[in-house]
Enzyme design. Structure first.
Site, PDB file in Angstrom:
ATOM      1  N   ARG A   1     103.759  31.604 100.844  1.00 41.64           N
ATOM      2  CA  ARG A   1     102.833  30.533 100.482  1.00 41.64           C
ATOM      3  C   ARG A   1     103.265  29.729  99.266  1.00 41.64           C
ATOM      4  O   ARG A   1     103.051  28.519  99.216  1.00 41.64           O
ATOM      5  CB  ARG A   1     101.459  31.139 100.193  1.00 41.64           C
ATOM      6  CG  ARG A   1     100.811  31.581 101.444  1.00 41.64           C
ATOM      7  CD  ARG A   1      99.481  32.204 101.192  1.00 41.64           C
ATOM      8  NE  ARG A   1      98.947  32.579 102.493  1.00 41.64           N
ATOM      9  CZ  ARG A   1      97.861  33.285 102.669  1.00 41.64           C
ATOM     10  NH1 ARG A   1      97.175  33.704 101.631  1.00 41.64           N
ATOM     11  NH2 ARG A   1      97.451  33.570 103.879  1.00 41.64           N
TER      12      ARG A   1
ATOM     13  N   GLN B   1      90.103  34.584 107.672  1.00 35.95           N
ATOM     14  CA  GLN B   1      90.363  34.088 109.027  1.00 35.95           C
ATOM     15  C   GLN B   1      91.484  34.872 109.712  1.00 35.95           C
ATOM     16  O   GLN B   1      91.303  35.461 110.760  1.00 35.95           O
ATOM     17  CB  GLN B   1      90.801  32.615 108.959  1.00 35.95           C
ATOM     18  CG  GLN B   1      89.732  31.672 108.498  1.00 35.95           C
ATOM     19  CD  GLN B   1      90.241  30.216 108.507  1.00 35.95           C
ATOM     20  OE1 GLN B   1      91.403  29.951 108.761  1.00 35.95           O
ATOM     21  NE2 GLN B   1      89.346  29.294 108.239  1.00 35.95           N
TER      22      GLN B   1
ATOM     23  N   ARG C   1     100.786  36.890  96.529  1.00 31.71           N
ATOM     24  CA  ARG C   1     100.275  37.782  97.569  1.00 31.71           C
ATOM     25  C   ARG C   1     100.845  37.427  98.942  1.00 31.71           C
ATOM     26  O   ARG C   1     100.824  36.259  99.339  1.00 31.71           O
ATOM     27  CB  ARG C   1      98.755  37.651  97.610  1.00 31.71           C
ATOM     28  CG  ARG C   1      98.095  38.417  98.716  1.00 31.71           C
ATOM     29  CD  ARG C   1      96.617  38.121  98.730  1.00 31.71           C
ATOM     30  NE  ARG C   1      96.341  36.795  99.222  1.00 31.71           N
ATOM     31  CZ  ARG C   1      95.719  36.538 100.377  1.00 31.71           C
ATOM     32  NH1 ARG C   1      95.316  37.519 101.150  1.00 31.71           N
ATOM     33  NH2 ARG C   1      95.497  35.294 100.761  1.00 31.71           N
TER      34      ARG C   1
ATOM     35  N   HIS D   1      93.133  29.622  96.299  1.00 32.38           N
ATOM     36  CA  HIS D   1      92.773  30.507  97.406  1.00 32.38           C
ATOM     37  C   HIS D   1      92.559  31.947  96.974  1.00 32.38           C
ATOM     38  O   HIS D   1      91.581  32.585  97.372  1.00 32.38           O
ATOM     39  CB  HIS D   1      93.894  30.450  98.437  1.00 32.38           C
ATOM     40  CG  HIS D   1      93.629  31.221  99.684  1.00 32.38           C
ATOM     41  ND1 HIS D   1      92.511  31.006 100.456  1.00 32.38           N
ATOM     42  CD2 HIS D   1      94.342  32.197 100.309  1.00 32.38           C
ATOM     43  CE1 HIS D   1      92.545  31.823 101.498  1.00 32.38           C
ATOM     44  NE2 HIS D   1      93.632  32.563 101.423  1.00 32.38           N
TER      45      HIS D   1
ATOM     46  N   GLU E   1     102.355  35.869 110.131  1.00 33.52           N
ATOM     47  CA  GLU E   1     102.036  34.838 109.148  1.00 33.52           C
ATOM     48  C   GLU E   1     103.219  34.703 108.200  1.00 33.52           C
ATOM     49  O   GLU E   1     104.166  35.494 108.252  1.00 33.52           O
ATOM     50  CB  GLU E   1     100.762  35.200 108.376  1.00 33.52           C
ATOM     51  CG  GLU E   1      99.520  35.150 109.241  1.00 33.52           C
ATOM     52  CD  GLU E   1      98.238  35.402 108.473  1.00 33.52           C
ATOM     53  OE1 GLU E   1      97.325  34.595 108.592  1.00 33.52           O
ATOM     54  OE2 GLU E   1      98.152  36.411 107.755  1.00 33.52           O
TER      55      GLU E   1
ATOM     56  N   HIS F   1      96.525  28.129  98.656  1.00 29.99           N
ATOM     57  CA  HIS F   1      96.830  28.147 100.090  1.00 29.99           C
ATOM     58  C   HIS F   1      97.401  26.790 100.447  1.00 29.99           C
ATOM     59  O   HIS F   1      96.829  25.759 100.088  1.00 29.99           O
ATOM     60  CB  HIS F   1      95.575  28.445 100.911  1.00 29.99           C
ATOM     61  CG  HIS F   1      95.919  28.886 102.299  1.00 29.99           C
ATOM     62  ND1 HIS F   1      96.421  28.016 103.234  1.00 29.99           N
ATOM     63  CD2 HIS F   1      95.870  30.098 102.897  1.00 29.99           C
ATOM     64  CE1 HIS F   1      96.663  28.676 104.356  1.00 29.99           C
ATOM     65  NE2 HIS F   1      96.345  29.943 104.175  1.00 29.99           N
TER      66      HIS F   1
ATOM     67  N   GLY G   1      81.562  42.841  99.142  1.00 31.09           N
ATOM     68  CA  GLY G   1      82.632  42.418 100.047  1.00 31.09           C
ATOM     69  C   GLY G   1      83.299  43.658 100.612  1.00 31.09           C
ATOM     70  O   GLY G   1      82.766  44.779 100.545  1.00 31.09           O
TER      71      GLY G   1
END
Ligand SMILES: Cc1cc2nc3c(=O)[nH]c(=O)nc-3n(C[C@H](O)[C@H](O)[C@H](O)COP(=O)(O)OP(=O)(O)OC[C@H]3O[C@@H](n4cnc5c(N)ncnc54)[C@H](O)[C@@H]3O)c2cc1C
Length: 549
Positions: free
Chosen positions: A305, A77, A401, A366, A143, A259, A44
């Site tokens: 979140r 995303q 996070r 998530h 966000e 999430h 990754g």
């Protein structure tokens, strides 16, 4: 802001029955060997960024258990956070990260990562990543939890795909990097308290022992421990479980981030509806059409979140409905289609027009906030082993996070691990030899096991009792279920990926449940309905997993 020192404030969770030191038996005399300067586990963003930092005179082998394209990174995303606008300041990004982290962030790590972000983003551009632009400048979105627009994105809502395309291409063109797909890391090899490489299973070749001067673990998260998750199937916590068996310290395993907005349509995979959708102005509504976030938090839909996920679960309970809805119908249709082409396409396949229809959503697992403890250079507590990305607990995220900080963490810590591991490897003598290790144990082999059935049962009870809201009686129930499965699953030897993954998922689930029981308060993504308040006096500290008995 209180800074937490893991070594001083650690709380040990109680010991429990655990697996054998190695998942499979091997005898080095009868097993093929391979030697490399640096072994990177995981392809990754963190693993490949680490590999790209290693100078050309050192050999790097990157192994990944599936195709190179399969990683959480590739599915990202929303984007990557970085201070790039003249209206923004490093201090704002630092404070937003610390605010979201619920009192457990390490300020020095947050500062390091935030200050490195612009350079890391610029480097990705140099390597061929095409981020979206507006009027000739990088387009920046916002966000949840971010006080400013500071998130770069690509292909609208497919940032991970574009970033990984560029990084994979660069890694493939780098002569000292060898990339191996379909190579499952079973365990880290240790000798005299050092990590000396890994035992892997390579499709077409079988068991191999890879000896490395230094090893970098970048194997990602563990979302698959839950039935409802945004993570792809590779995220089974293998690296965390292997590090644990090898004796590296893991901490904060109770902090799984859910999430808030995962598509909830029968028959769909649990597709993520990016936070950037709320960043562009989408509302959350309950089954009666009521917009409920403004009464809960002044930041409304853009609260962090944990706040949004917990509010959604409460609203689902109050309205006795399995989901709530995202509403974009008041937004400019052209903007919605331009910014979110991927989300629009997936929703369309279920007959939903995101510019007009309400999108049914609920929270899903998530991001694993806890993991292998690392210092600011990416060193784990096991000499010879470095780690970067979602597999780690670096101190950046605290108890929660902040959105779009994790690709960034992978880049910054990948770079640090690459540098550190290269310097350590270069200082060692040029010869590597196989060491007389043995992993003999007496496996319990009686009776066939339905691995898929146990895996599905585990993932269901984790949603039920270790989800967004926890309490002692539920945690005790899931602890018992998991302990029972561990008794007969961890005692066996498996010869295929589903069996090894189940053993790793059980190991991770057990550590998560223990930590959730130990932390008798609510903080960040860990919400205990029987201890709903944050308790800084008792709990502004890490929970360290027990050493393997
Ligand atoms: C749907 C989705 C959207 C997201 N959106 C964002 C976003 O917009 N911004 C953001 O910052 N973050 C986002 N995240 C989180 C972010 O993508 C991850 O935290 C980050 O990519 C983790 O990178 P990594 O390199 O640590 O792990 P990964 O990218 O998951 O890579 C792990 C690698 O290890 C390999 N591996 C695992 N086990 C083994 C094994 N046993 N043997 C060998 N190889 C193994 C995997 O195959 C993979 O190659 C999102 C996550 C998801 C799932």
């Amino acid at each position: 802001m209180h800074q937490v020192d893991a070594s001083l404030n650690a709380v040990m969770v109680r010991k429990s029955q655990m697996s054998h030191r190695y998942l499979v038996q091997f005898n080095p005399k009868h097993t093929p060997h391979l030697f490399t300067d640096i072994l990177v586990i995981g392809a990754g963003i963190a693993g490949l960024r680490a590999a790209l930092e290693i100078p050309g005179q050192l050999d790097v082998l990157v192994v990944t258990k599936d195709s190179i394209q399969q990683s959480n990174s590739a599915y990202a995303q929303g984007g990557i956070a970085g201070v790039l606008s003249p209206e923004d300041r490093f201090e704002n990004h630092i404070e937003d990260t610390i605010q979201a982290g619920g009192g457990l962030c390490h300020r020095d790590v947050v500062e390091l990562v935030v200050r490195e972000a612009p350079e890391q983003i610029t480097e990705l551009i140099r390597w061929g990543t095409h981020f979206d632009e507006e009027d000739g400048h990088l387009a920046l979105t916002r966000e949840g939890g971010h006080s400013h627009r500071r998130i770069v994105h690509a292909l609208g809502d497919a940032t991970g795909f574009e970033v990984m395309r560029a990084i994979i291409e660069r890694a493939k063109q780098t002569p000292n990097i060898t990339l191996w797909g379909d190579t499952f890391t079973l365990d880290l090899l240790t000798c005299e308290g050092r990590c000396v490489g890994a035992a892997v299973w390579r499709v077409g070749q079988g068991l191999l022992l890879i000896w490395a001067k230094q090893t970098i673990l970048a194997s990602g998260g563990a979302g698959m421990v839950y039935r409802e998750t945004t993570n792809p199937p590779v995220a089974t916590g293998d690296g965390m479980a292997a590090a644990y068996r090898a004796g590296a310290e893991l901490r904060d395993m109770e902090f799984m981030q859910f999430h808030p907005t995962v598509l909830y349509v029968a028959g769909s995979s649990r597709f993520l509806i990016s936070e950037a959708v709320r960043g562009e102005g989408a509302y959350l509504r309950d089954r009666n059409g009521v917009r409920f976030m403004p009464e809960i938090d002044p930041r409304a839909e853009l609260a962090p979140r944990d706040v949004v996920a917990q509010a959604i679960v409460r609203r689902m309970e109050e309205t006795r409905h399995p989901n709530v809805y995202l509403d974009l119908s008041h937004l400019d249709k052209a903007l919605v289609n331009r910014r979110f082409p991927g989300i629009a396409k997936v929703c369309k396949s279920f007959g939903l027009d995101i510019t007009r229809d309400l999108i049914p959503i609920r929270p899903g697992a998530h991001y694993m906030v806890g993991g292998v403890t690392v210092d600011a250079q990416g060193r784990t507590t096991l000499p010879g082993l470095w780690a970067a990305g979602e597999v780690t607990s670096s101190g950046l995220h605290g108890a929660n996070r902040l959105a779009s900080n994790s690709l960034l963490e992978g880049l910054v810590f990948g770079t640090a691990c690459g540098k550190g591991a290269a310097a350590s490897a270069a200082a060692l003598p040029d010869t590597l030899t196989a060491l007389p290790l043995s992993s003999k144990f007496a496996p319990e082999t009686e009776g066939a096991l339905d691995v898929a059935d146990i895996t599905n049962s585990l993932r269901s009870v984790m949603v039920r009792y270790m989800g967004v809201t926890r309490d002692q009686s539920g945690l005790k129930q899931v602890e018992q279920d998991v302990a029972f499965w561990c008794r007969y699953v961890l005692a066996r030897e498996f010869h295929d990926r589903p069996g090894w993954e189940l053993q790793n998922l059980l190991t991770i689930a057990r550590l998560m449940i223990h930590s959730a029981l130990v932390r008798e308060e609510s903080r960040g993504v860990h919400f205990r309905s029987d201890f709903p308040q944050r308790d800084d006096a008792a709990w502004q500290r890490h929970v360290v997993a027990p050493a393997l008995p």
